[in-house]
Design a protein around this motif. Sequence first.
Motif, PDB file in Angstrom:
ATOM      1  N   GLU A 291      -1.723 -10.215  -6.639  1.00  0.00           N
ATOM      2  CA  GLU A 291      -2.464 -10.764  -5.637  1.00  0.00           C
ATOM      3  C   GLU A 291      -3.377 -11.925  -6.328  1.00  0.00           C
ATOM      4  OE1 GLU A 291      -5.805  -8.141  -4.260  1.00  0.00           O
ATOM      5  OE2 GLU A 291      -4.139  -6.577  -3.510  1.00  0.00           O
ATOM      6  N   SER A 292      -2.698 -12.561  -7.665  1.00  0.00           N
ATOM      7  CA  SER A 292      -3.202 -13.665  -8.085  1.00  0.00           C
ATOM      8  C   SER A 292      -3.193 -14.992  -7.245  1.00  0.00           C
ATOM      9  CB  SER A 292      -2.269 -13.927  -9.385  1.00  0.00           C
ATOM     10  OG  SER A 292      -2.346 -13.002 -10.340  1.00  0.00           O
ATOM     11  N   GLY A 293      -2.214 -15.198  -6.318  1.00  0.00           N
ATOM     12  CA  GLY A 293      -2.656 -16.183  -5.462  1.00  0.00           C
ATOM     13  C   GLY A 293      -3.518 -16.088  -4.508  1.00  0.00           C
ATOM     14  N   LEU A 294      -4.310 -15.091  -4.298  1.00  0.00           N
ATOM     15  CA  LEU A 294      -5.339 -14.892  -3.249  1.00  0.00           C
ATOM     16  C   LEU A 294      -6.701 -14.728  -4.087  1.00  0.00           C
ATOM     17  CD1 LEU A 294      -3.842 -11.829  -1.122  1.00  0.00           C
ATOM     18  CD2 LEU A 294      -3.723 -14.326  -0.900  1.00  0.00           C
ATOM     19  N   TRP A 295      -6.580 -14.852  -5.243  1.00  0.00           N
ATOM     20  CA  TRP A 295      -7.849 -14.912  -6.149  1.00  0.00           C
ATOM     21  C   TRP A 295      -8.510 -16.076  -6.757  1.00  0.00           C
ATOM     22  CZ3 TRP A 295      -6.255 -10.267 -10.132  1.00  0.00           C
ATOM     23  CH2 TRP A 295      -6.271  -9.273  -9.573  1.00  0.00           C
ATOM     24  N   ASP A 296      -9.719 -16.192  -6.616  1.00  0.00           N
ATOM     25  CA  ASP A 296     -10.539 -17.431  -7.209  1.00  0.00           C
ATOM     26  C   ASP A 296     -10.519 -17.025  -8.801  1.00  0.00           C
ATOM     27  OD1 ASP A 296     -12.599 -15.721  -7.477  1.00  0.00           O
ATOM     28  OD2 ASP A 296     -13.787 -16.713  -6.159  1.00  0.00           O
ATOM     29  N   GLU A 297     -11.273 -17.983  -9.476  1.00  0.00           N
ATOM     30  CA  GLU A 297     -11.167 -17.866 -10.945  1.00  0.00           C
ATOM     31  C   GLU A 297     -12.078 -16.598 -11.279  1.00  0.00           C
ATOM     32  OE1 GLU A 297     -11.046 -22.141  -9.453  1.00  0.00           O
ATOM     33  OE2 GLU A 297     -12.211 -20.413  -9.005  1.00  0.00           O
ATOM     34  N   GLY A 298     -13.271 -16.518 -10.671  1.00  0.00           N
ATOM     35  CA  GLY A 298     -13.971 -15.216 -11.074  1.00  0.00           C
ATOM     36  C   GLY A 298     -13.254 -13.591 -10.695  1.00  0.00           C
ATOM     37  N   LYS A 299     -12.722 -13.802  -9.783  1.00  0.00           N
ATOM     38  CA  LYS A 299     -12.031 -12.373  -9.446  1.00  0.00           C
ATOM     39  C   LYS A 299     -10.960 -12.319 -10.398  1.00  0.00           C
ATOM     40  CE  LYS A 299     -10.574  -9.032  -6.756  1.00  0.00           C
ATOM     41  NZ  LYS A 299     -11.634  -7.693  -6.766  1.00  0.00           N
ATOM     42  N   ALA A 300     -10.260 -13.312 -10.764  1.00  0.00           N
ATOM     43  CA  ALA A 300      -9.012 -13.100 -11.793  1.00  0.00           C
ATOM     44  C   ALA A 300      -9.726 -12.724 -13.181  1.00  0.00           C
ATOM     45  CB  ALA A 300      -8.354 -14.593 -11.979  1.00  0.00           C
ATOM     46  N   ALA A 301     -10.931 -13.119 -13.406  1.00  0.00           N
ATOM     47  CA  ALA A 301     -11.675 -13.033 -14.853  1.00  0.00           C
ATOM     48  C   ALA A 301     -11.910 -11.429 -14.736  1.00  0.00           C
ATOM     49  CB  ALA A 301     -12.787 -13.886 -15.006  1.00  0.00           C
ATOM     50  N   GLU A 302     -12.270 -10.978 -13.492  1.00  0.00           N
ATOM     51  CA  GLU A 302     -12.225  -9.650 -13.508  1.00  0.00           C
ATOM     52  C   GLU A 302     -11.338  -8.742 -14.093  1.00  0.00           C
ATOM     53  OE1 GLU A 302     -13.951  -8.520  -9.688  1.00  0.00           O
ATOM     54  OE2 GLU A 302     -15.662  -9.827 -10.014  1.00  0.00           O
ATOM     55  N   LEU A 303     -10.293  -9.278 -13.739  1.00  0.00           N
ATOM     56  CA  LEU A 303      -9.206  -8.342 -14.493  1.00  0.00           C
ATOM     57  C   LEU A 303      -8.843  -8.055 -15.785  1.00  0.00           C
ATOM     58  CD1 LEU A 303      -6.386  -6.892 -12.896  1.00  0.00           C
ATOM     59  CD2 LEU A 303      -5.223  -9.011 -13.544  1.00  0.00           C
ATOM     60  N   PHE A 304      -9.436  -9.195 -16.661  1.00  0.00           N
ATOM     61  CA  PHE A 304      -9.419  -9.064 -17.923  1.00  0.00           C
ATOM     62  C   PHE A 304     -10.650  -8.293 -18.357  1.00  0.00           C
ATOM     63  CE2 PHE A 304     -10.460 -10.797 -22.117  1.00  0.00           C
ATOM     64  CZ  PHE A 304      -9.445 -10.934 -22.859  1.00  0.00           C
ATOM     65  N   THR A 305     -11.819  -8.633 -17.691  1.00  0.00           N
ATOM     66  CA  THR A 305     -13.125  -7.845 -18.514  1.00  0.00           C
ATOM     67  C   THR A 305     -13.161  -6.335 -18.042  1.00  0.00           C
ATOM     68  OG1 THR A 305     -14.159  -8.675 -16.364  1.00  0.00           O
ATOM     69  CG2 THR A 305     -14.510 -10.122 -18.285  1.00  0.00           C
ATOM     70  N   SER A 306     -12.119  -6.087 -16.878  1.00  0.00           N
ATOM     71  CA  SER A 306     -12.092  -4.720 -16.801  1.00  0.00           C
ATOM     72  C   SER A 306     -11.236  -3.854 -17.651  1.00  0.00           C
ATOM     73  CB  SER A 306     -11.829  -4.433 -15.367  1.00  0.00           C
ATOM     74  OG  SER A 306     -10.388  -4.824 -14.976  1.00  0.00           O
ATOM     75  N   GLY A 307     -10.351  -4.768 -18.250  1.00  0.00           N
ATOM     76  CA  GLY A 307      -9.488  -4.172 -19.510  1.00  0.00           C
ATOM     77  C   GLY A 307      -8.019  -3.881 -18.792  1.00  0.00           C
ATOM     78  N   ARG A 308      -7.875  -4.753 -17.907  1.00  0.00           N
ATOM     79  CA  ARG A 308      -6.517  -4.641 -17.316  1.00  0.00           C
ATOM     80  C   ARG A 308      -5.439  -5.704 -17.433  1.00  0.00           C
ATOM     81  NH1 ARG A 308      -6.545  -3.247 -11.139  1.00  0.00           N
ATOM     82  NH2 ARG A 308      -4.462  -2.553 -11.684  1.00  0.00           N
ATOM     83  N   ALA A 309      -5.904  -6.760 -18.350  1.00  0.00           N
ATOM     84  CA  ALA A 309      -5.049  -7.799 -18.295  1.00  0.00           C
ATOM     85  C   ALA A 309      -5.162  -8.153 -19.887  1.00  0.00           C
ATOM     86  CB  ALA A 309      -5.393  -8.979 -17.639  1.00  0.00           C
ATOM     87  N   GLY A 310      -4.209  -8.559 -20.363  1.00  0.00           N
ATOM     88  CA  GLY A 310      -4.120  -8.812 -22.003  1.00  0.00           C
ATOM     89  C   GLY A 310      -4.613 -10.207 -22.433  1.00  0.00           C
ATOM     90  N   ILE A 311      -4.290 -11.227 -21.530  1.00  0.00           N
ATOM     91  CA  ILE A 311      -4.462 -12.652 -21.664  1.00  0.00           C
ATOM     92  C   ILE A 311      -5.258 -13.336 -20.769  1.00  0.00           C
ATOM     93  CG2 ILE A 311      -3.372 -14.792 -22.249  1.00  0.00           C
ATOM     94  CD1 ILE A 311      -0.985 -13.311 -23.244  1.00  0.00           C
ATOM     95  N   ILE A 312      -6.426 -14.273 -21.069  1.00  0.00           N
ATOM     96  CA  ILE A 312      -6.732 -15.209 -20.111  1.00  0.00           C
ATOM     97  C   ILE A 312      -7.079 -16.592 -20.530  1.00  0.00           C
ATOM     98  CG2 ILE A 312      -9.310 -14.482 -20.687  1.00  0.00           C
ATOM     99  CD1 ILE A 312      -9.783 -14.572 -17.774  1.00  0.00           C
ATOM    100  N   ALA A 313      -6.986 -17.434 -19.911  1.00  0.00           N
ATOM    101  CA  ALA A 313      -7.167 -18.854 -20.457  1.00  0.00           C
ATOM    102  C   ALA A 313      -8.340 -19.559 -19.720  1.00  0.00           C
ATOM    103  CB  ALA A 313      -5.961 -19.760 -20.139  1.00  0.00           C
ATOM    104  N   GLY A 314      -8.997 -20.032 -20.760  1.00  0.00           N
ATOM    105  CA  GLY A 314     -10.283 -20.778 -19.961  1.00  0.00           C
ATOM    106  C   GLY A 314     -11.185 -21.646 -21.367  1.00  0.00           C
TER     107      GLY A 314
END
Length: 557
Positions: A291-314
């Motif tokens: 669903e990354s193509g449907l997400w804005d920046e904040g929603k994507a960051a939640e995937l990392f801060t919830s512990g479900r993704a290993g890398i984020i850039a910013g």
Amino acid sequence: MKTKITYLCFGMLTLVLAGCSEESNQKESSVEPVASANELPQTFEEPVTLNVIKHVSGDIFFRDGETIEDNVHTDWVKEQFNIDLNYLWTTSGPGETFDTKLQLSMSANEELPSILALRSDITQDLIDSGRVMEVGELFDKYASDTWKEAMAADPHAWDPYIREEGRMAIPILDYEMNGDSVLFIRQDWMDALGLEPPETMDDIEEIMDAFVNEDPTGTGEKTYGLAVGFANALNTWMSEVDWVFGAYGGMPDQWNLADDGTLEHGSVQPEIKEGLETMRRWMEKGYIHPESGLWDEGKAAELFTSGRAGIIAGPHWMPDWPLSELKQNVEGAEYQAYDIPSGPDGQKGRSTGISSHNGAVMINANATEEEIQAFFVYQNYLFDHFANPTEGSEFEYGFAEGYDYVIEDGEVKYSDDDIPGGRIDPVKYTLTFDGARMPSLYIKTLADFARGQEPETPFQKKMYLQYPELAWEGARIVVDGEDAQIPSMFTGAPTDTMLQKGDTLDSLLKENFSKMIYGEKPIDDFESLVDQWKASGGDDMTAEVNEWFKSVQENKE
């Protein structure tokens, strides 16, 4: 790119401003011109009124009983300089509220404020309206040495405001490299899986594959390699993938400097195809969320801060927010800052803004000499005393005790919990939004902390207390990786084709890029998409952008 509605407002406002008549009578001034900044008064014998306007945004707060018209800042301005700030009007709520109010005010030919400090595209129309004065000569004459030195550090800061008549607005300087990408990677996952720090794109793929397929949490929970959201753009401000395209020498969603000295739209260059191929492969392998193509920046960051993704850039400051939420959500979670990887030919690339500025100050064409001097007296003081304060000075710890800091038992504290009533930042009340900023001071200060330097100056001590160590390391990575910057070079007003077709051209690329990443359209359609973009107005827009770029270079000479 702006929305179609914004473009329409640009065109309408231009017509409105062109039809506005100038105020018929010049206001009389009680002061005489002086030769230089050194001869400006420190305070005025007679009160000087500066008419201003302001948007009271959602991050501006007040102590009980205070308002934007009457607060610790307005009191300081009066006591320090004998200047009265008179707010003709203010707005609150969404930023568009301010733009709409200003448009209506201009269409009614209402009084223009003495000083217009804006973070709005309307700046360009106000300049072209003829109702603001040339300010370059005034800056050269009245700006302090400290302010001039800060401005000179960025040779492109004036570019958006240069016309044949000269420099028509003073750039409001901001901290540089504030949006340059850093990778933040779950270090506990790396350690658990025995992975080495990444240096290349191949290393990144190996790490993501392990994060997706080797159960880094030990719970069997579905995890992803990279948290990203590209609903708004490929090159955005957080949860970004600009570095993916930079590894192949490209940079989408901005105007880049070509080898021949002209500007070219980054999204339609051959290197972008390689980045899209990479993104498609990552989608197919499940490295990024479907669903990354449907997400804005904040929603994507939640995937990392919830512990479900290993890398984020910013940006380097993300450990302050939102990444601080990771440790709150996931017990034992650890992450580290890493540099962006190199591509197959050894290239690295991160997007960076051309100018270290955010907004501009214009002066009413009918402003009196005392109003002009009053503004420079005010802003010079902030650059000389607030931007990088000295020990023992009034701004040593912040703007005002009890607002943005307190001193308890000889210790300076900045947190909400330590300040009665919570922390309030009165520097946001200032005419130029952030008081005064020296572009390179902040990022280099944090980078030096990462290298082991202890804080010595008041500015350094404040930054040391306010930013976490991971932000220091992110800043060091950005400063040391300055060679990888790919600057966005177009900072002018929207061109005619942008106004008419910009939204359509943007949508054409964004929708087709998304389909390519999702495998709904062949990557080999990239060249025909570029041809369609060019024929639909892209070539015309490119010609207009280069006409602007050429005029800026010529008018600088």
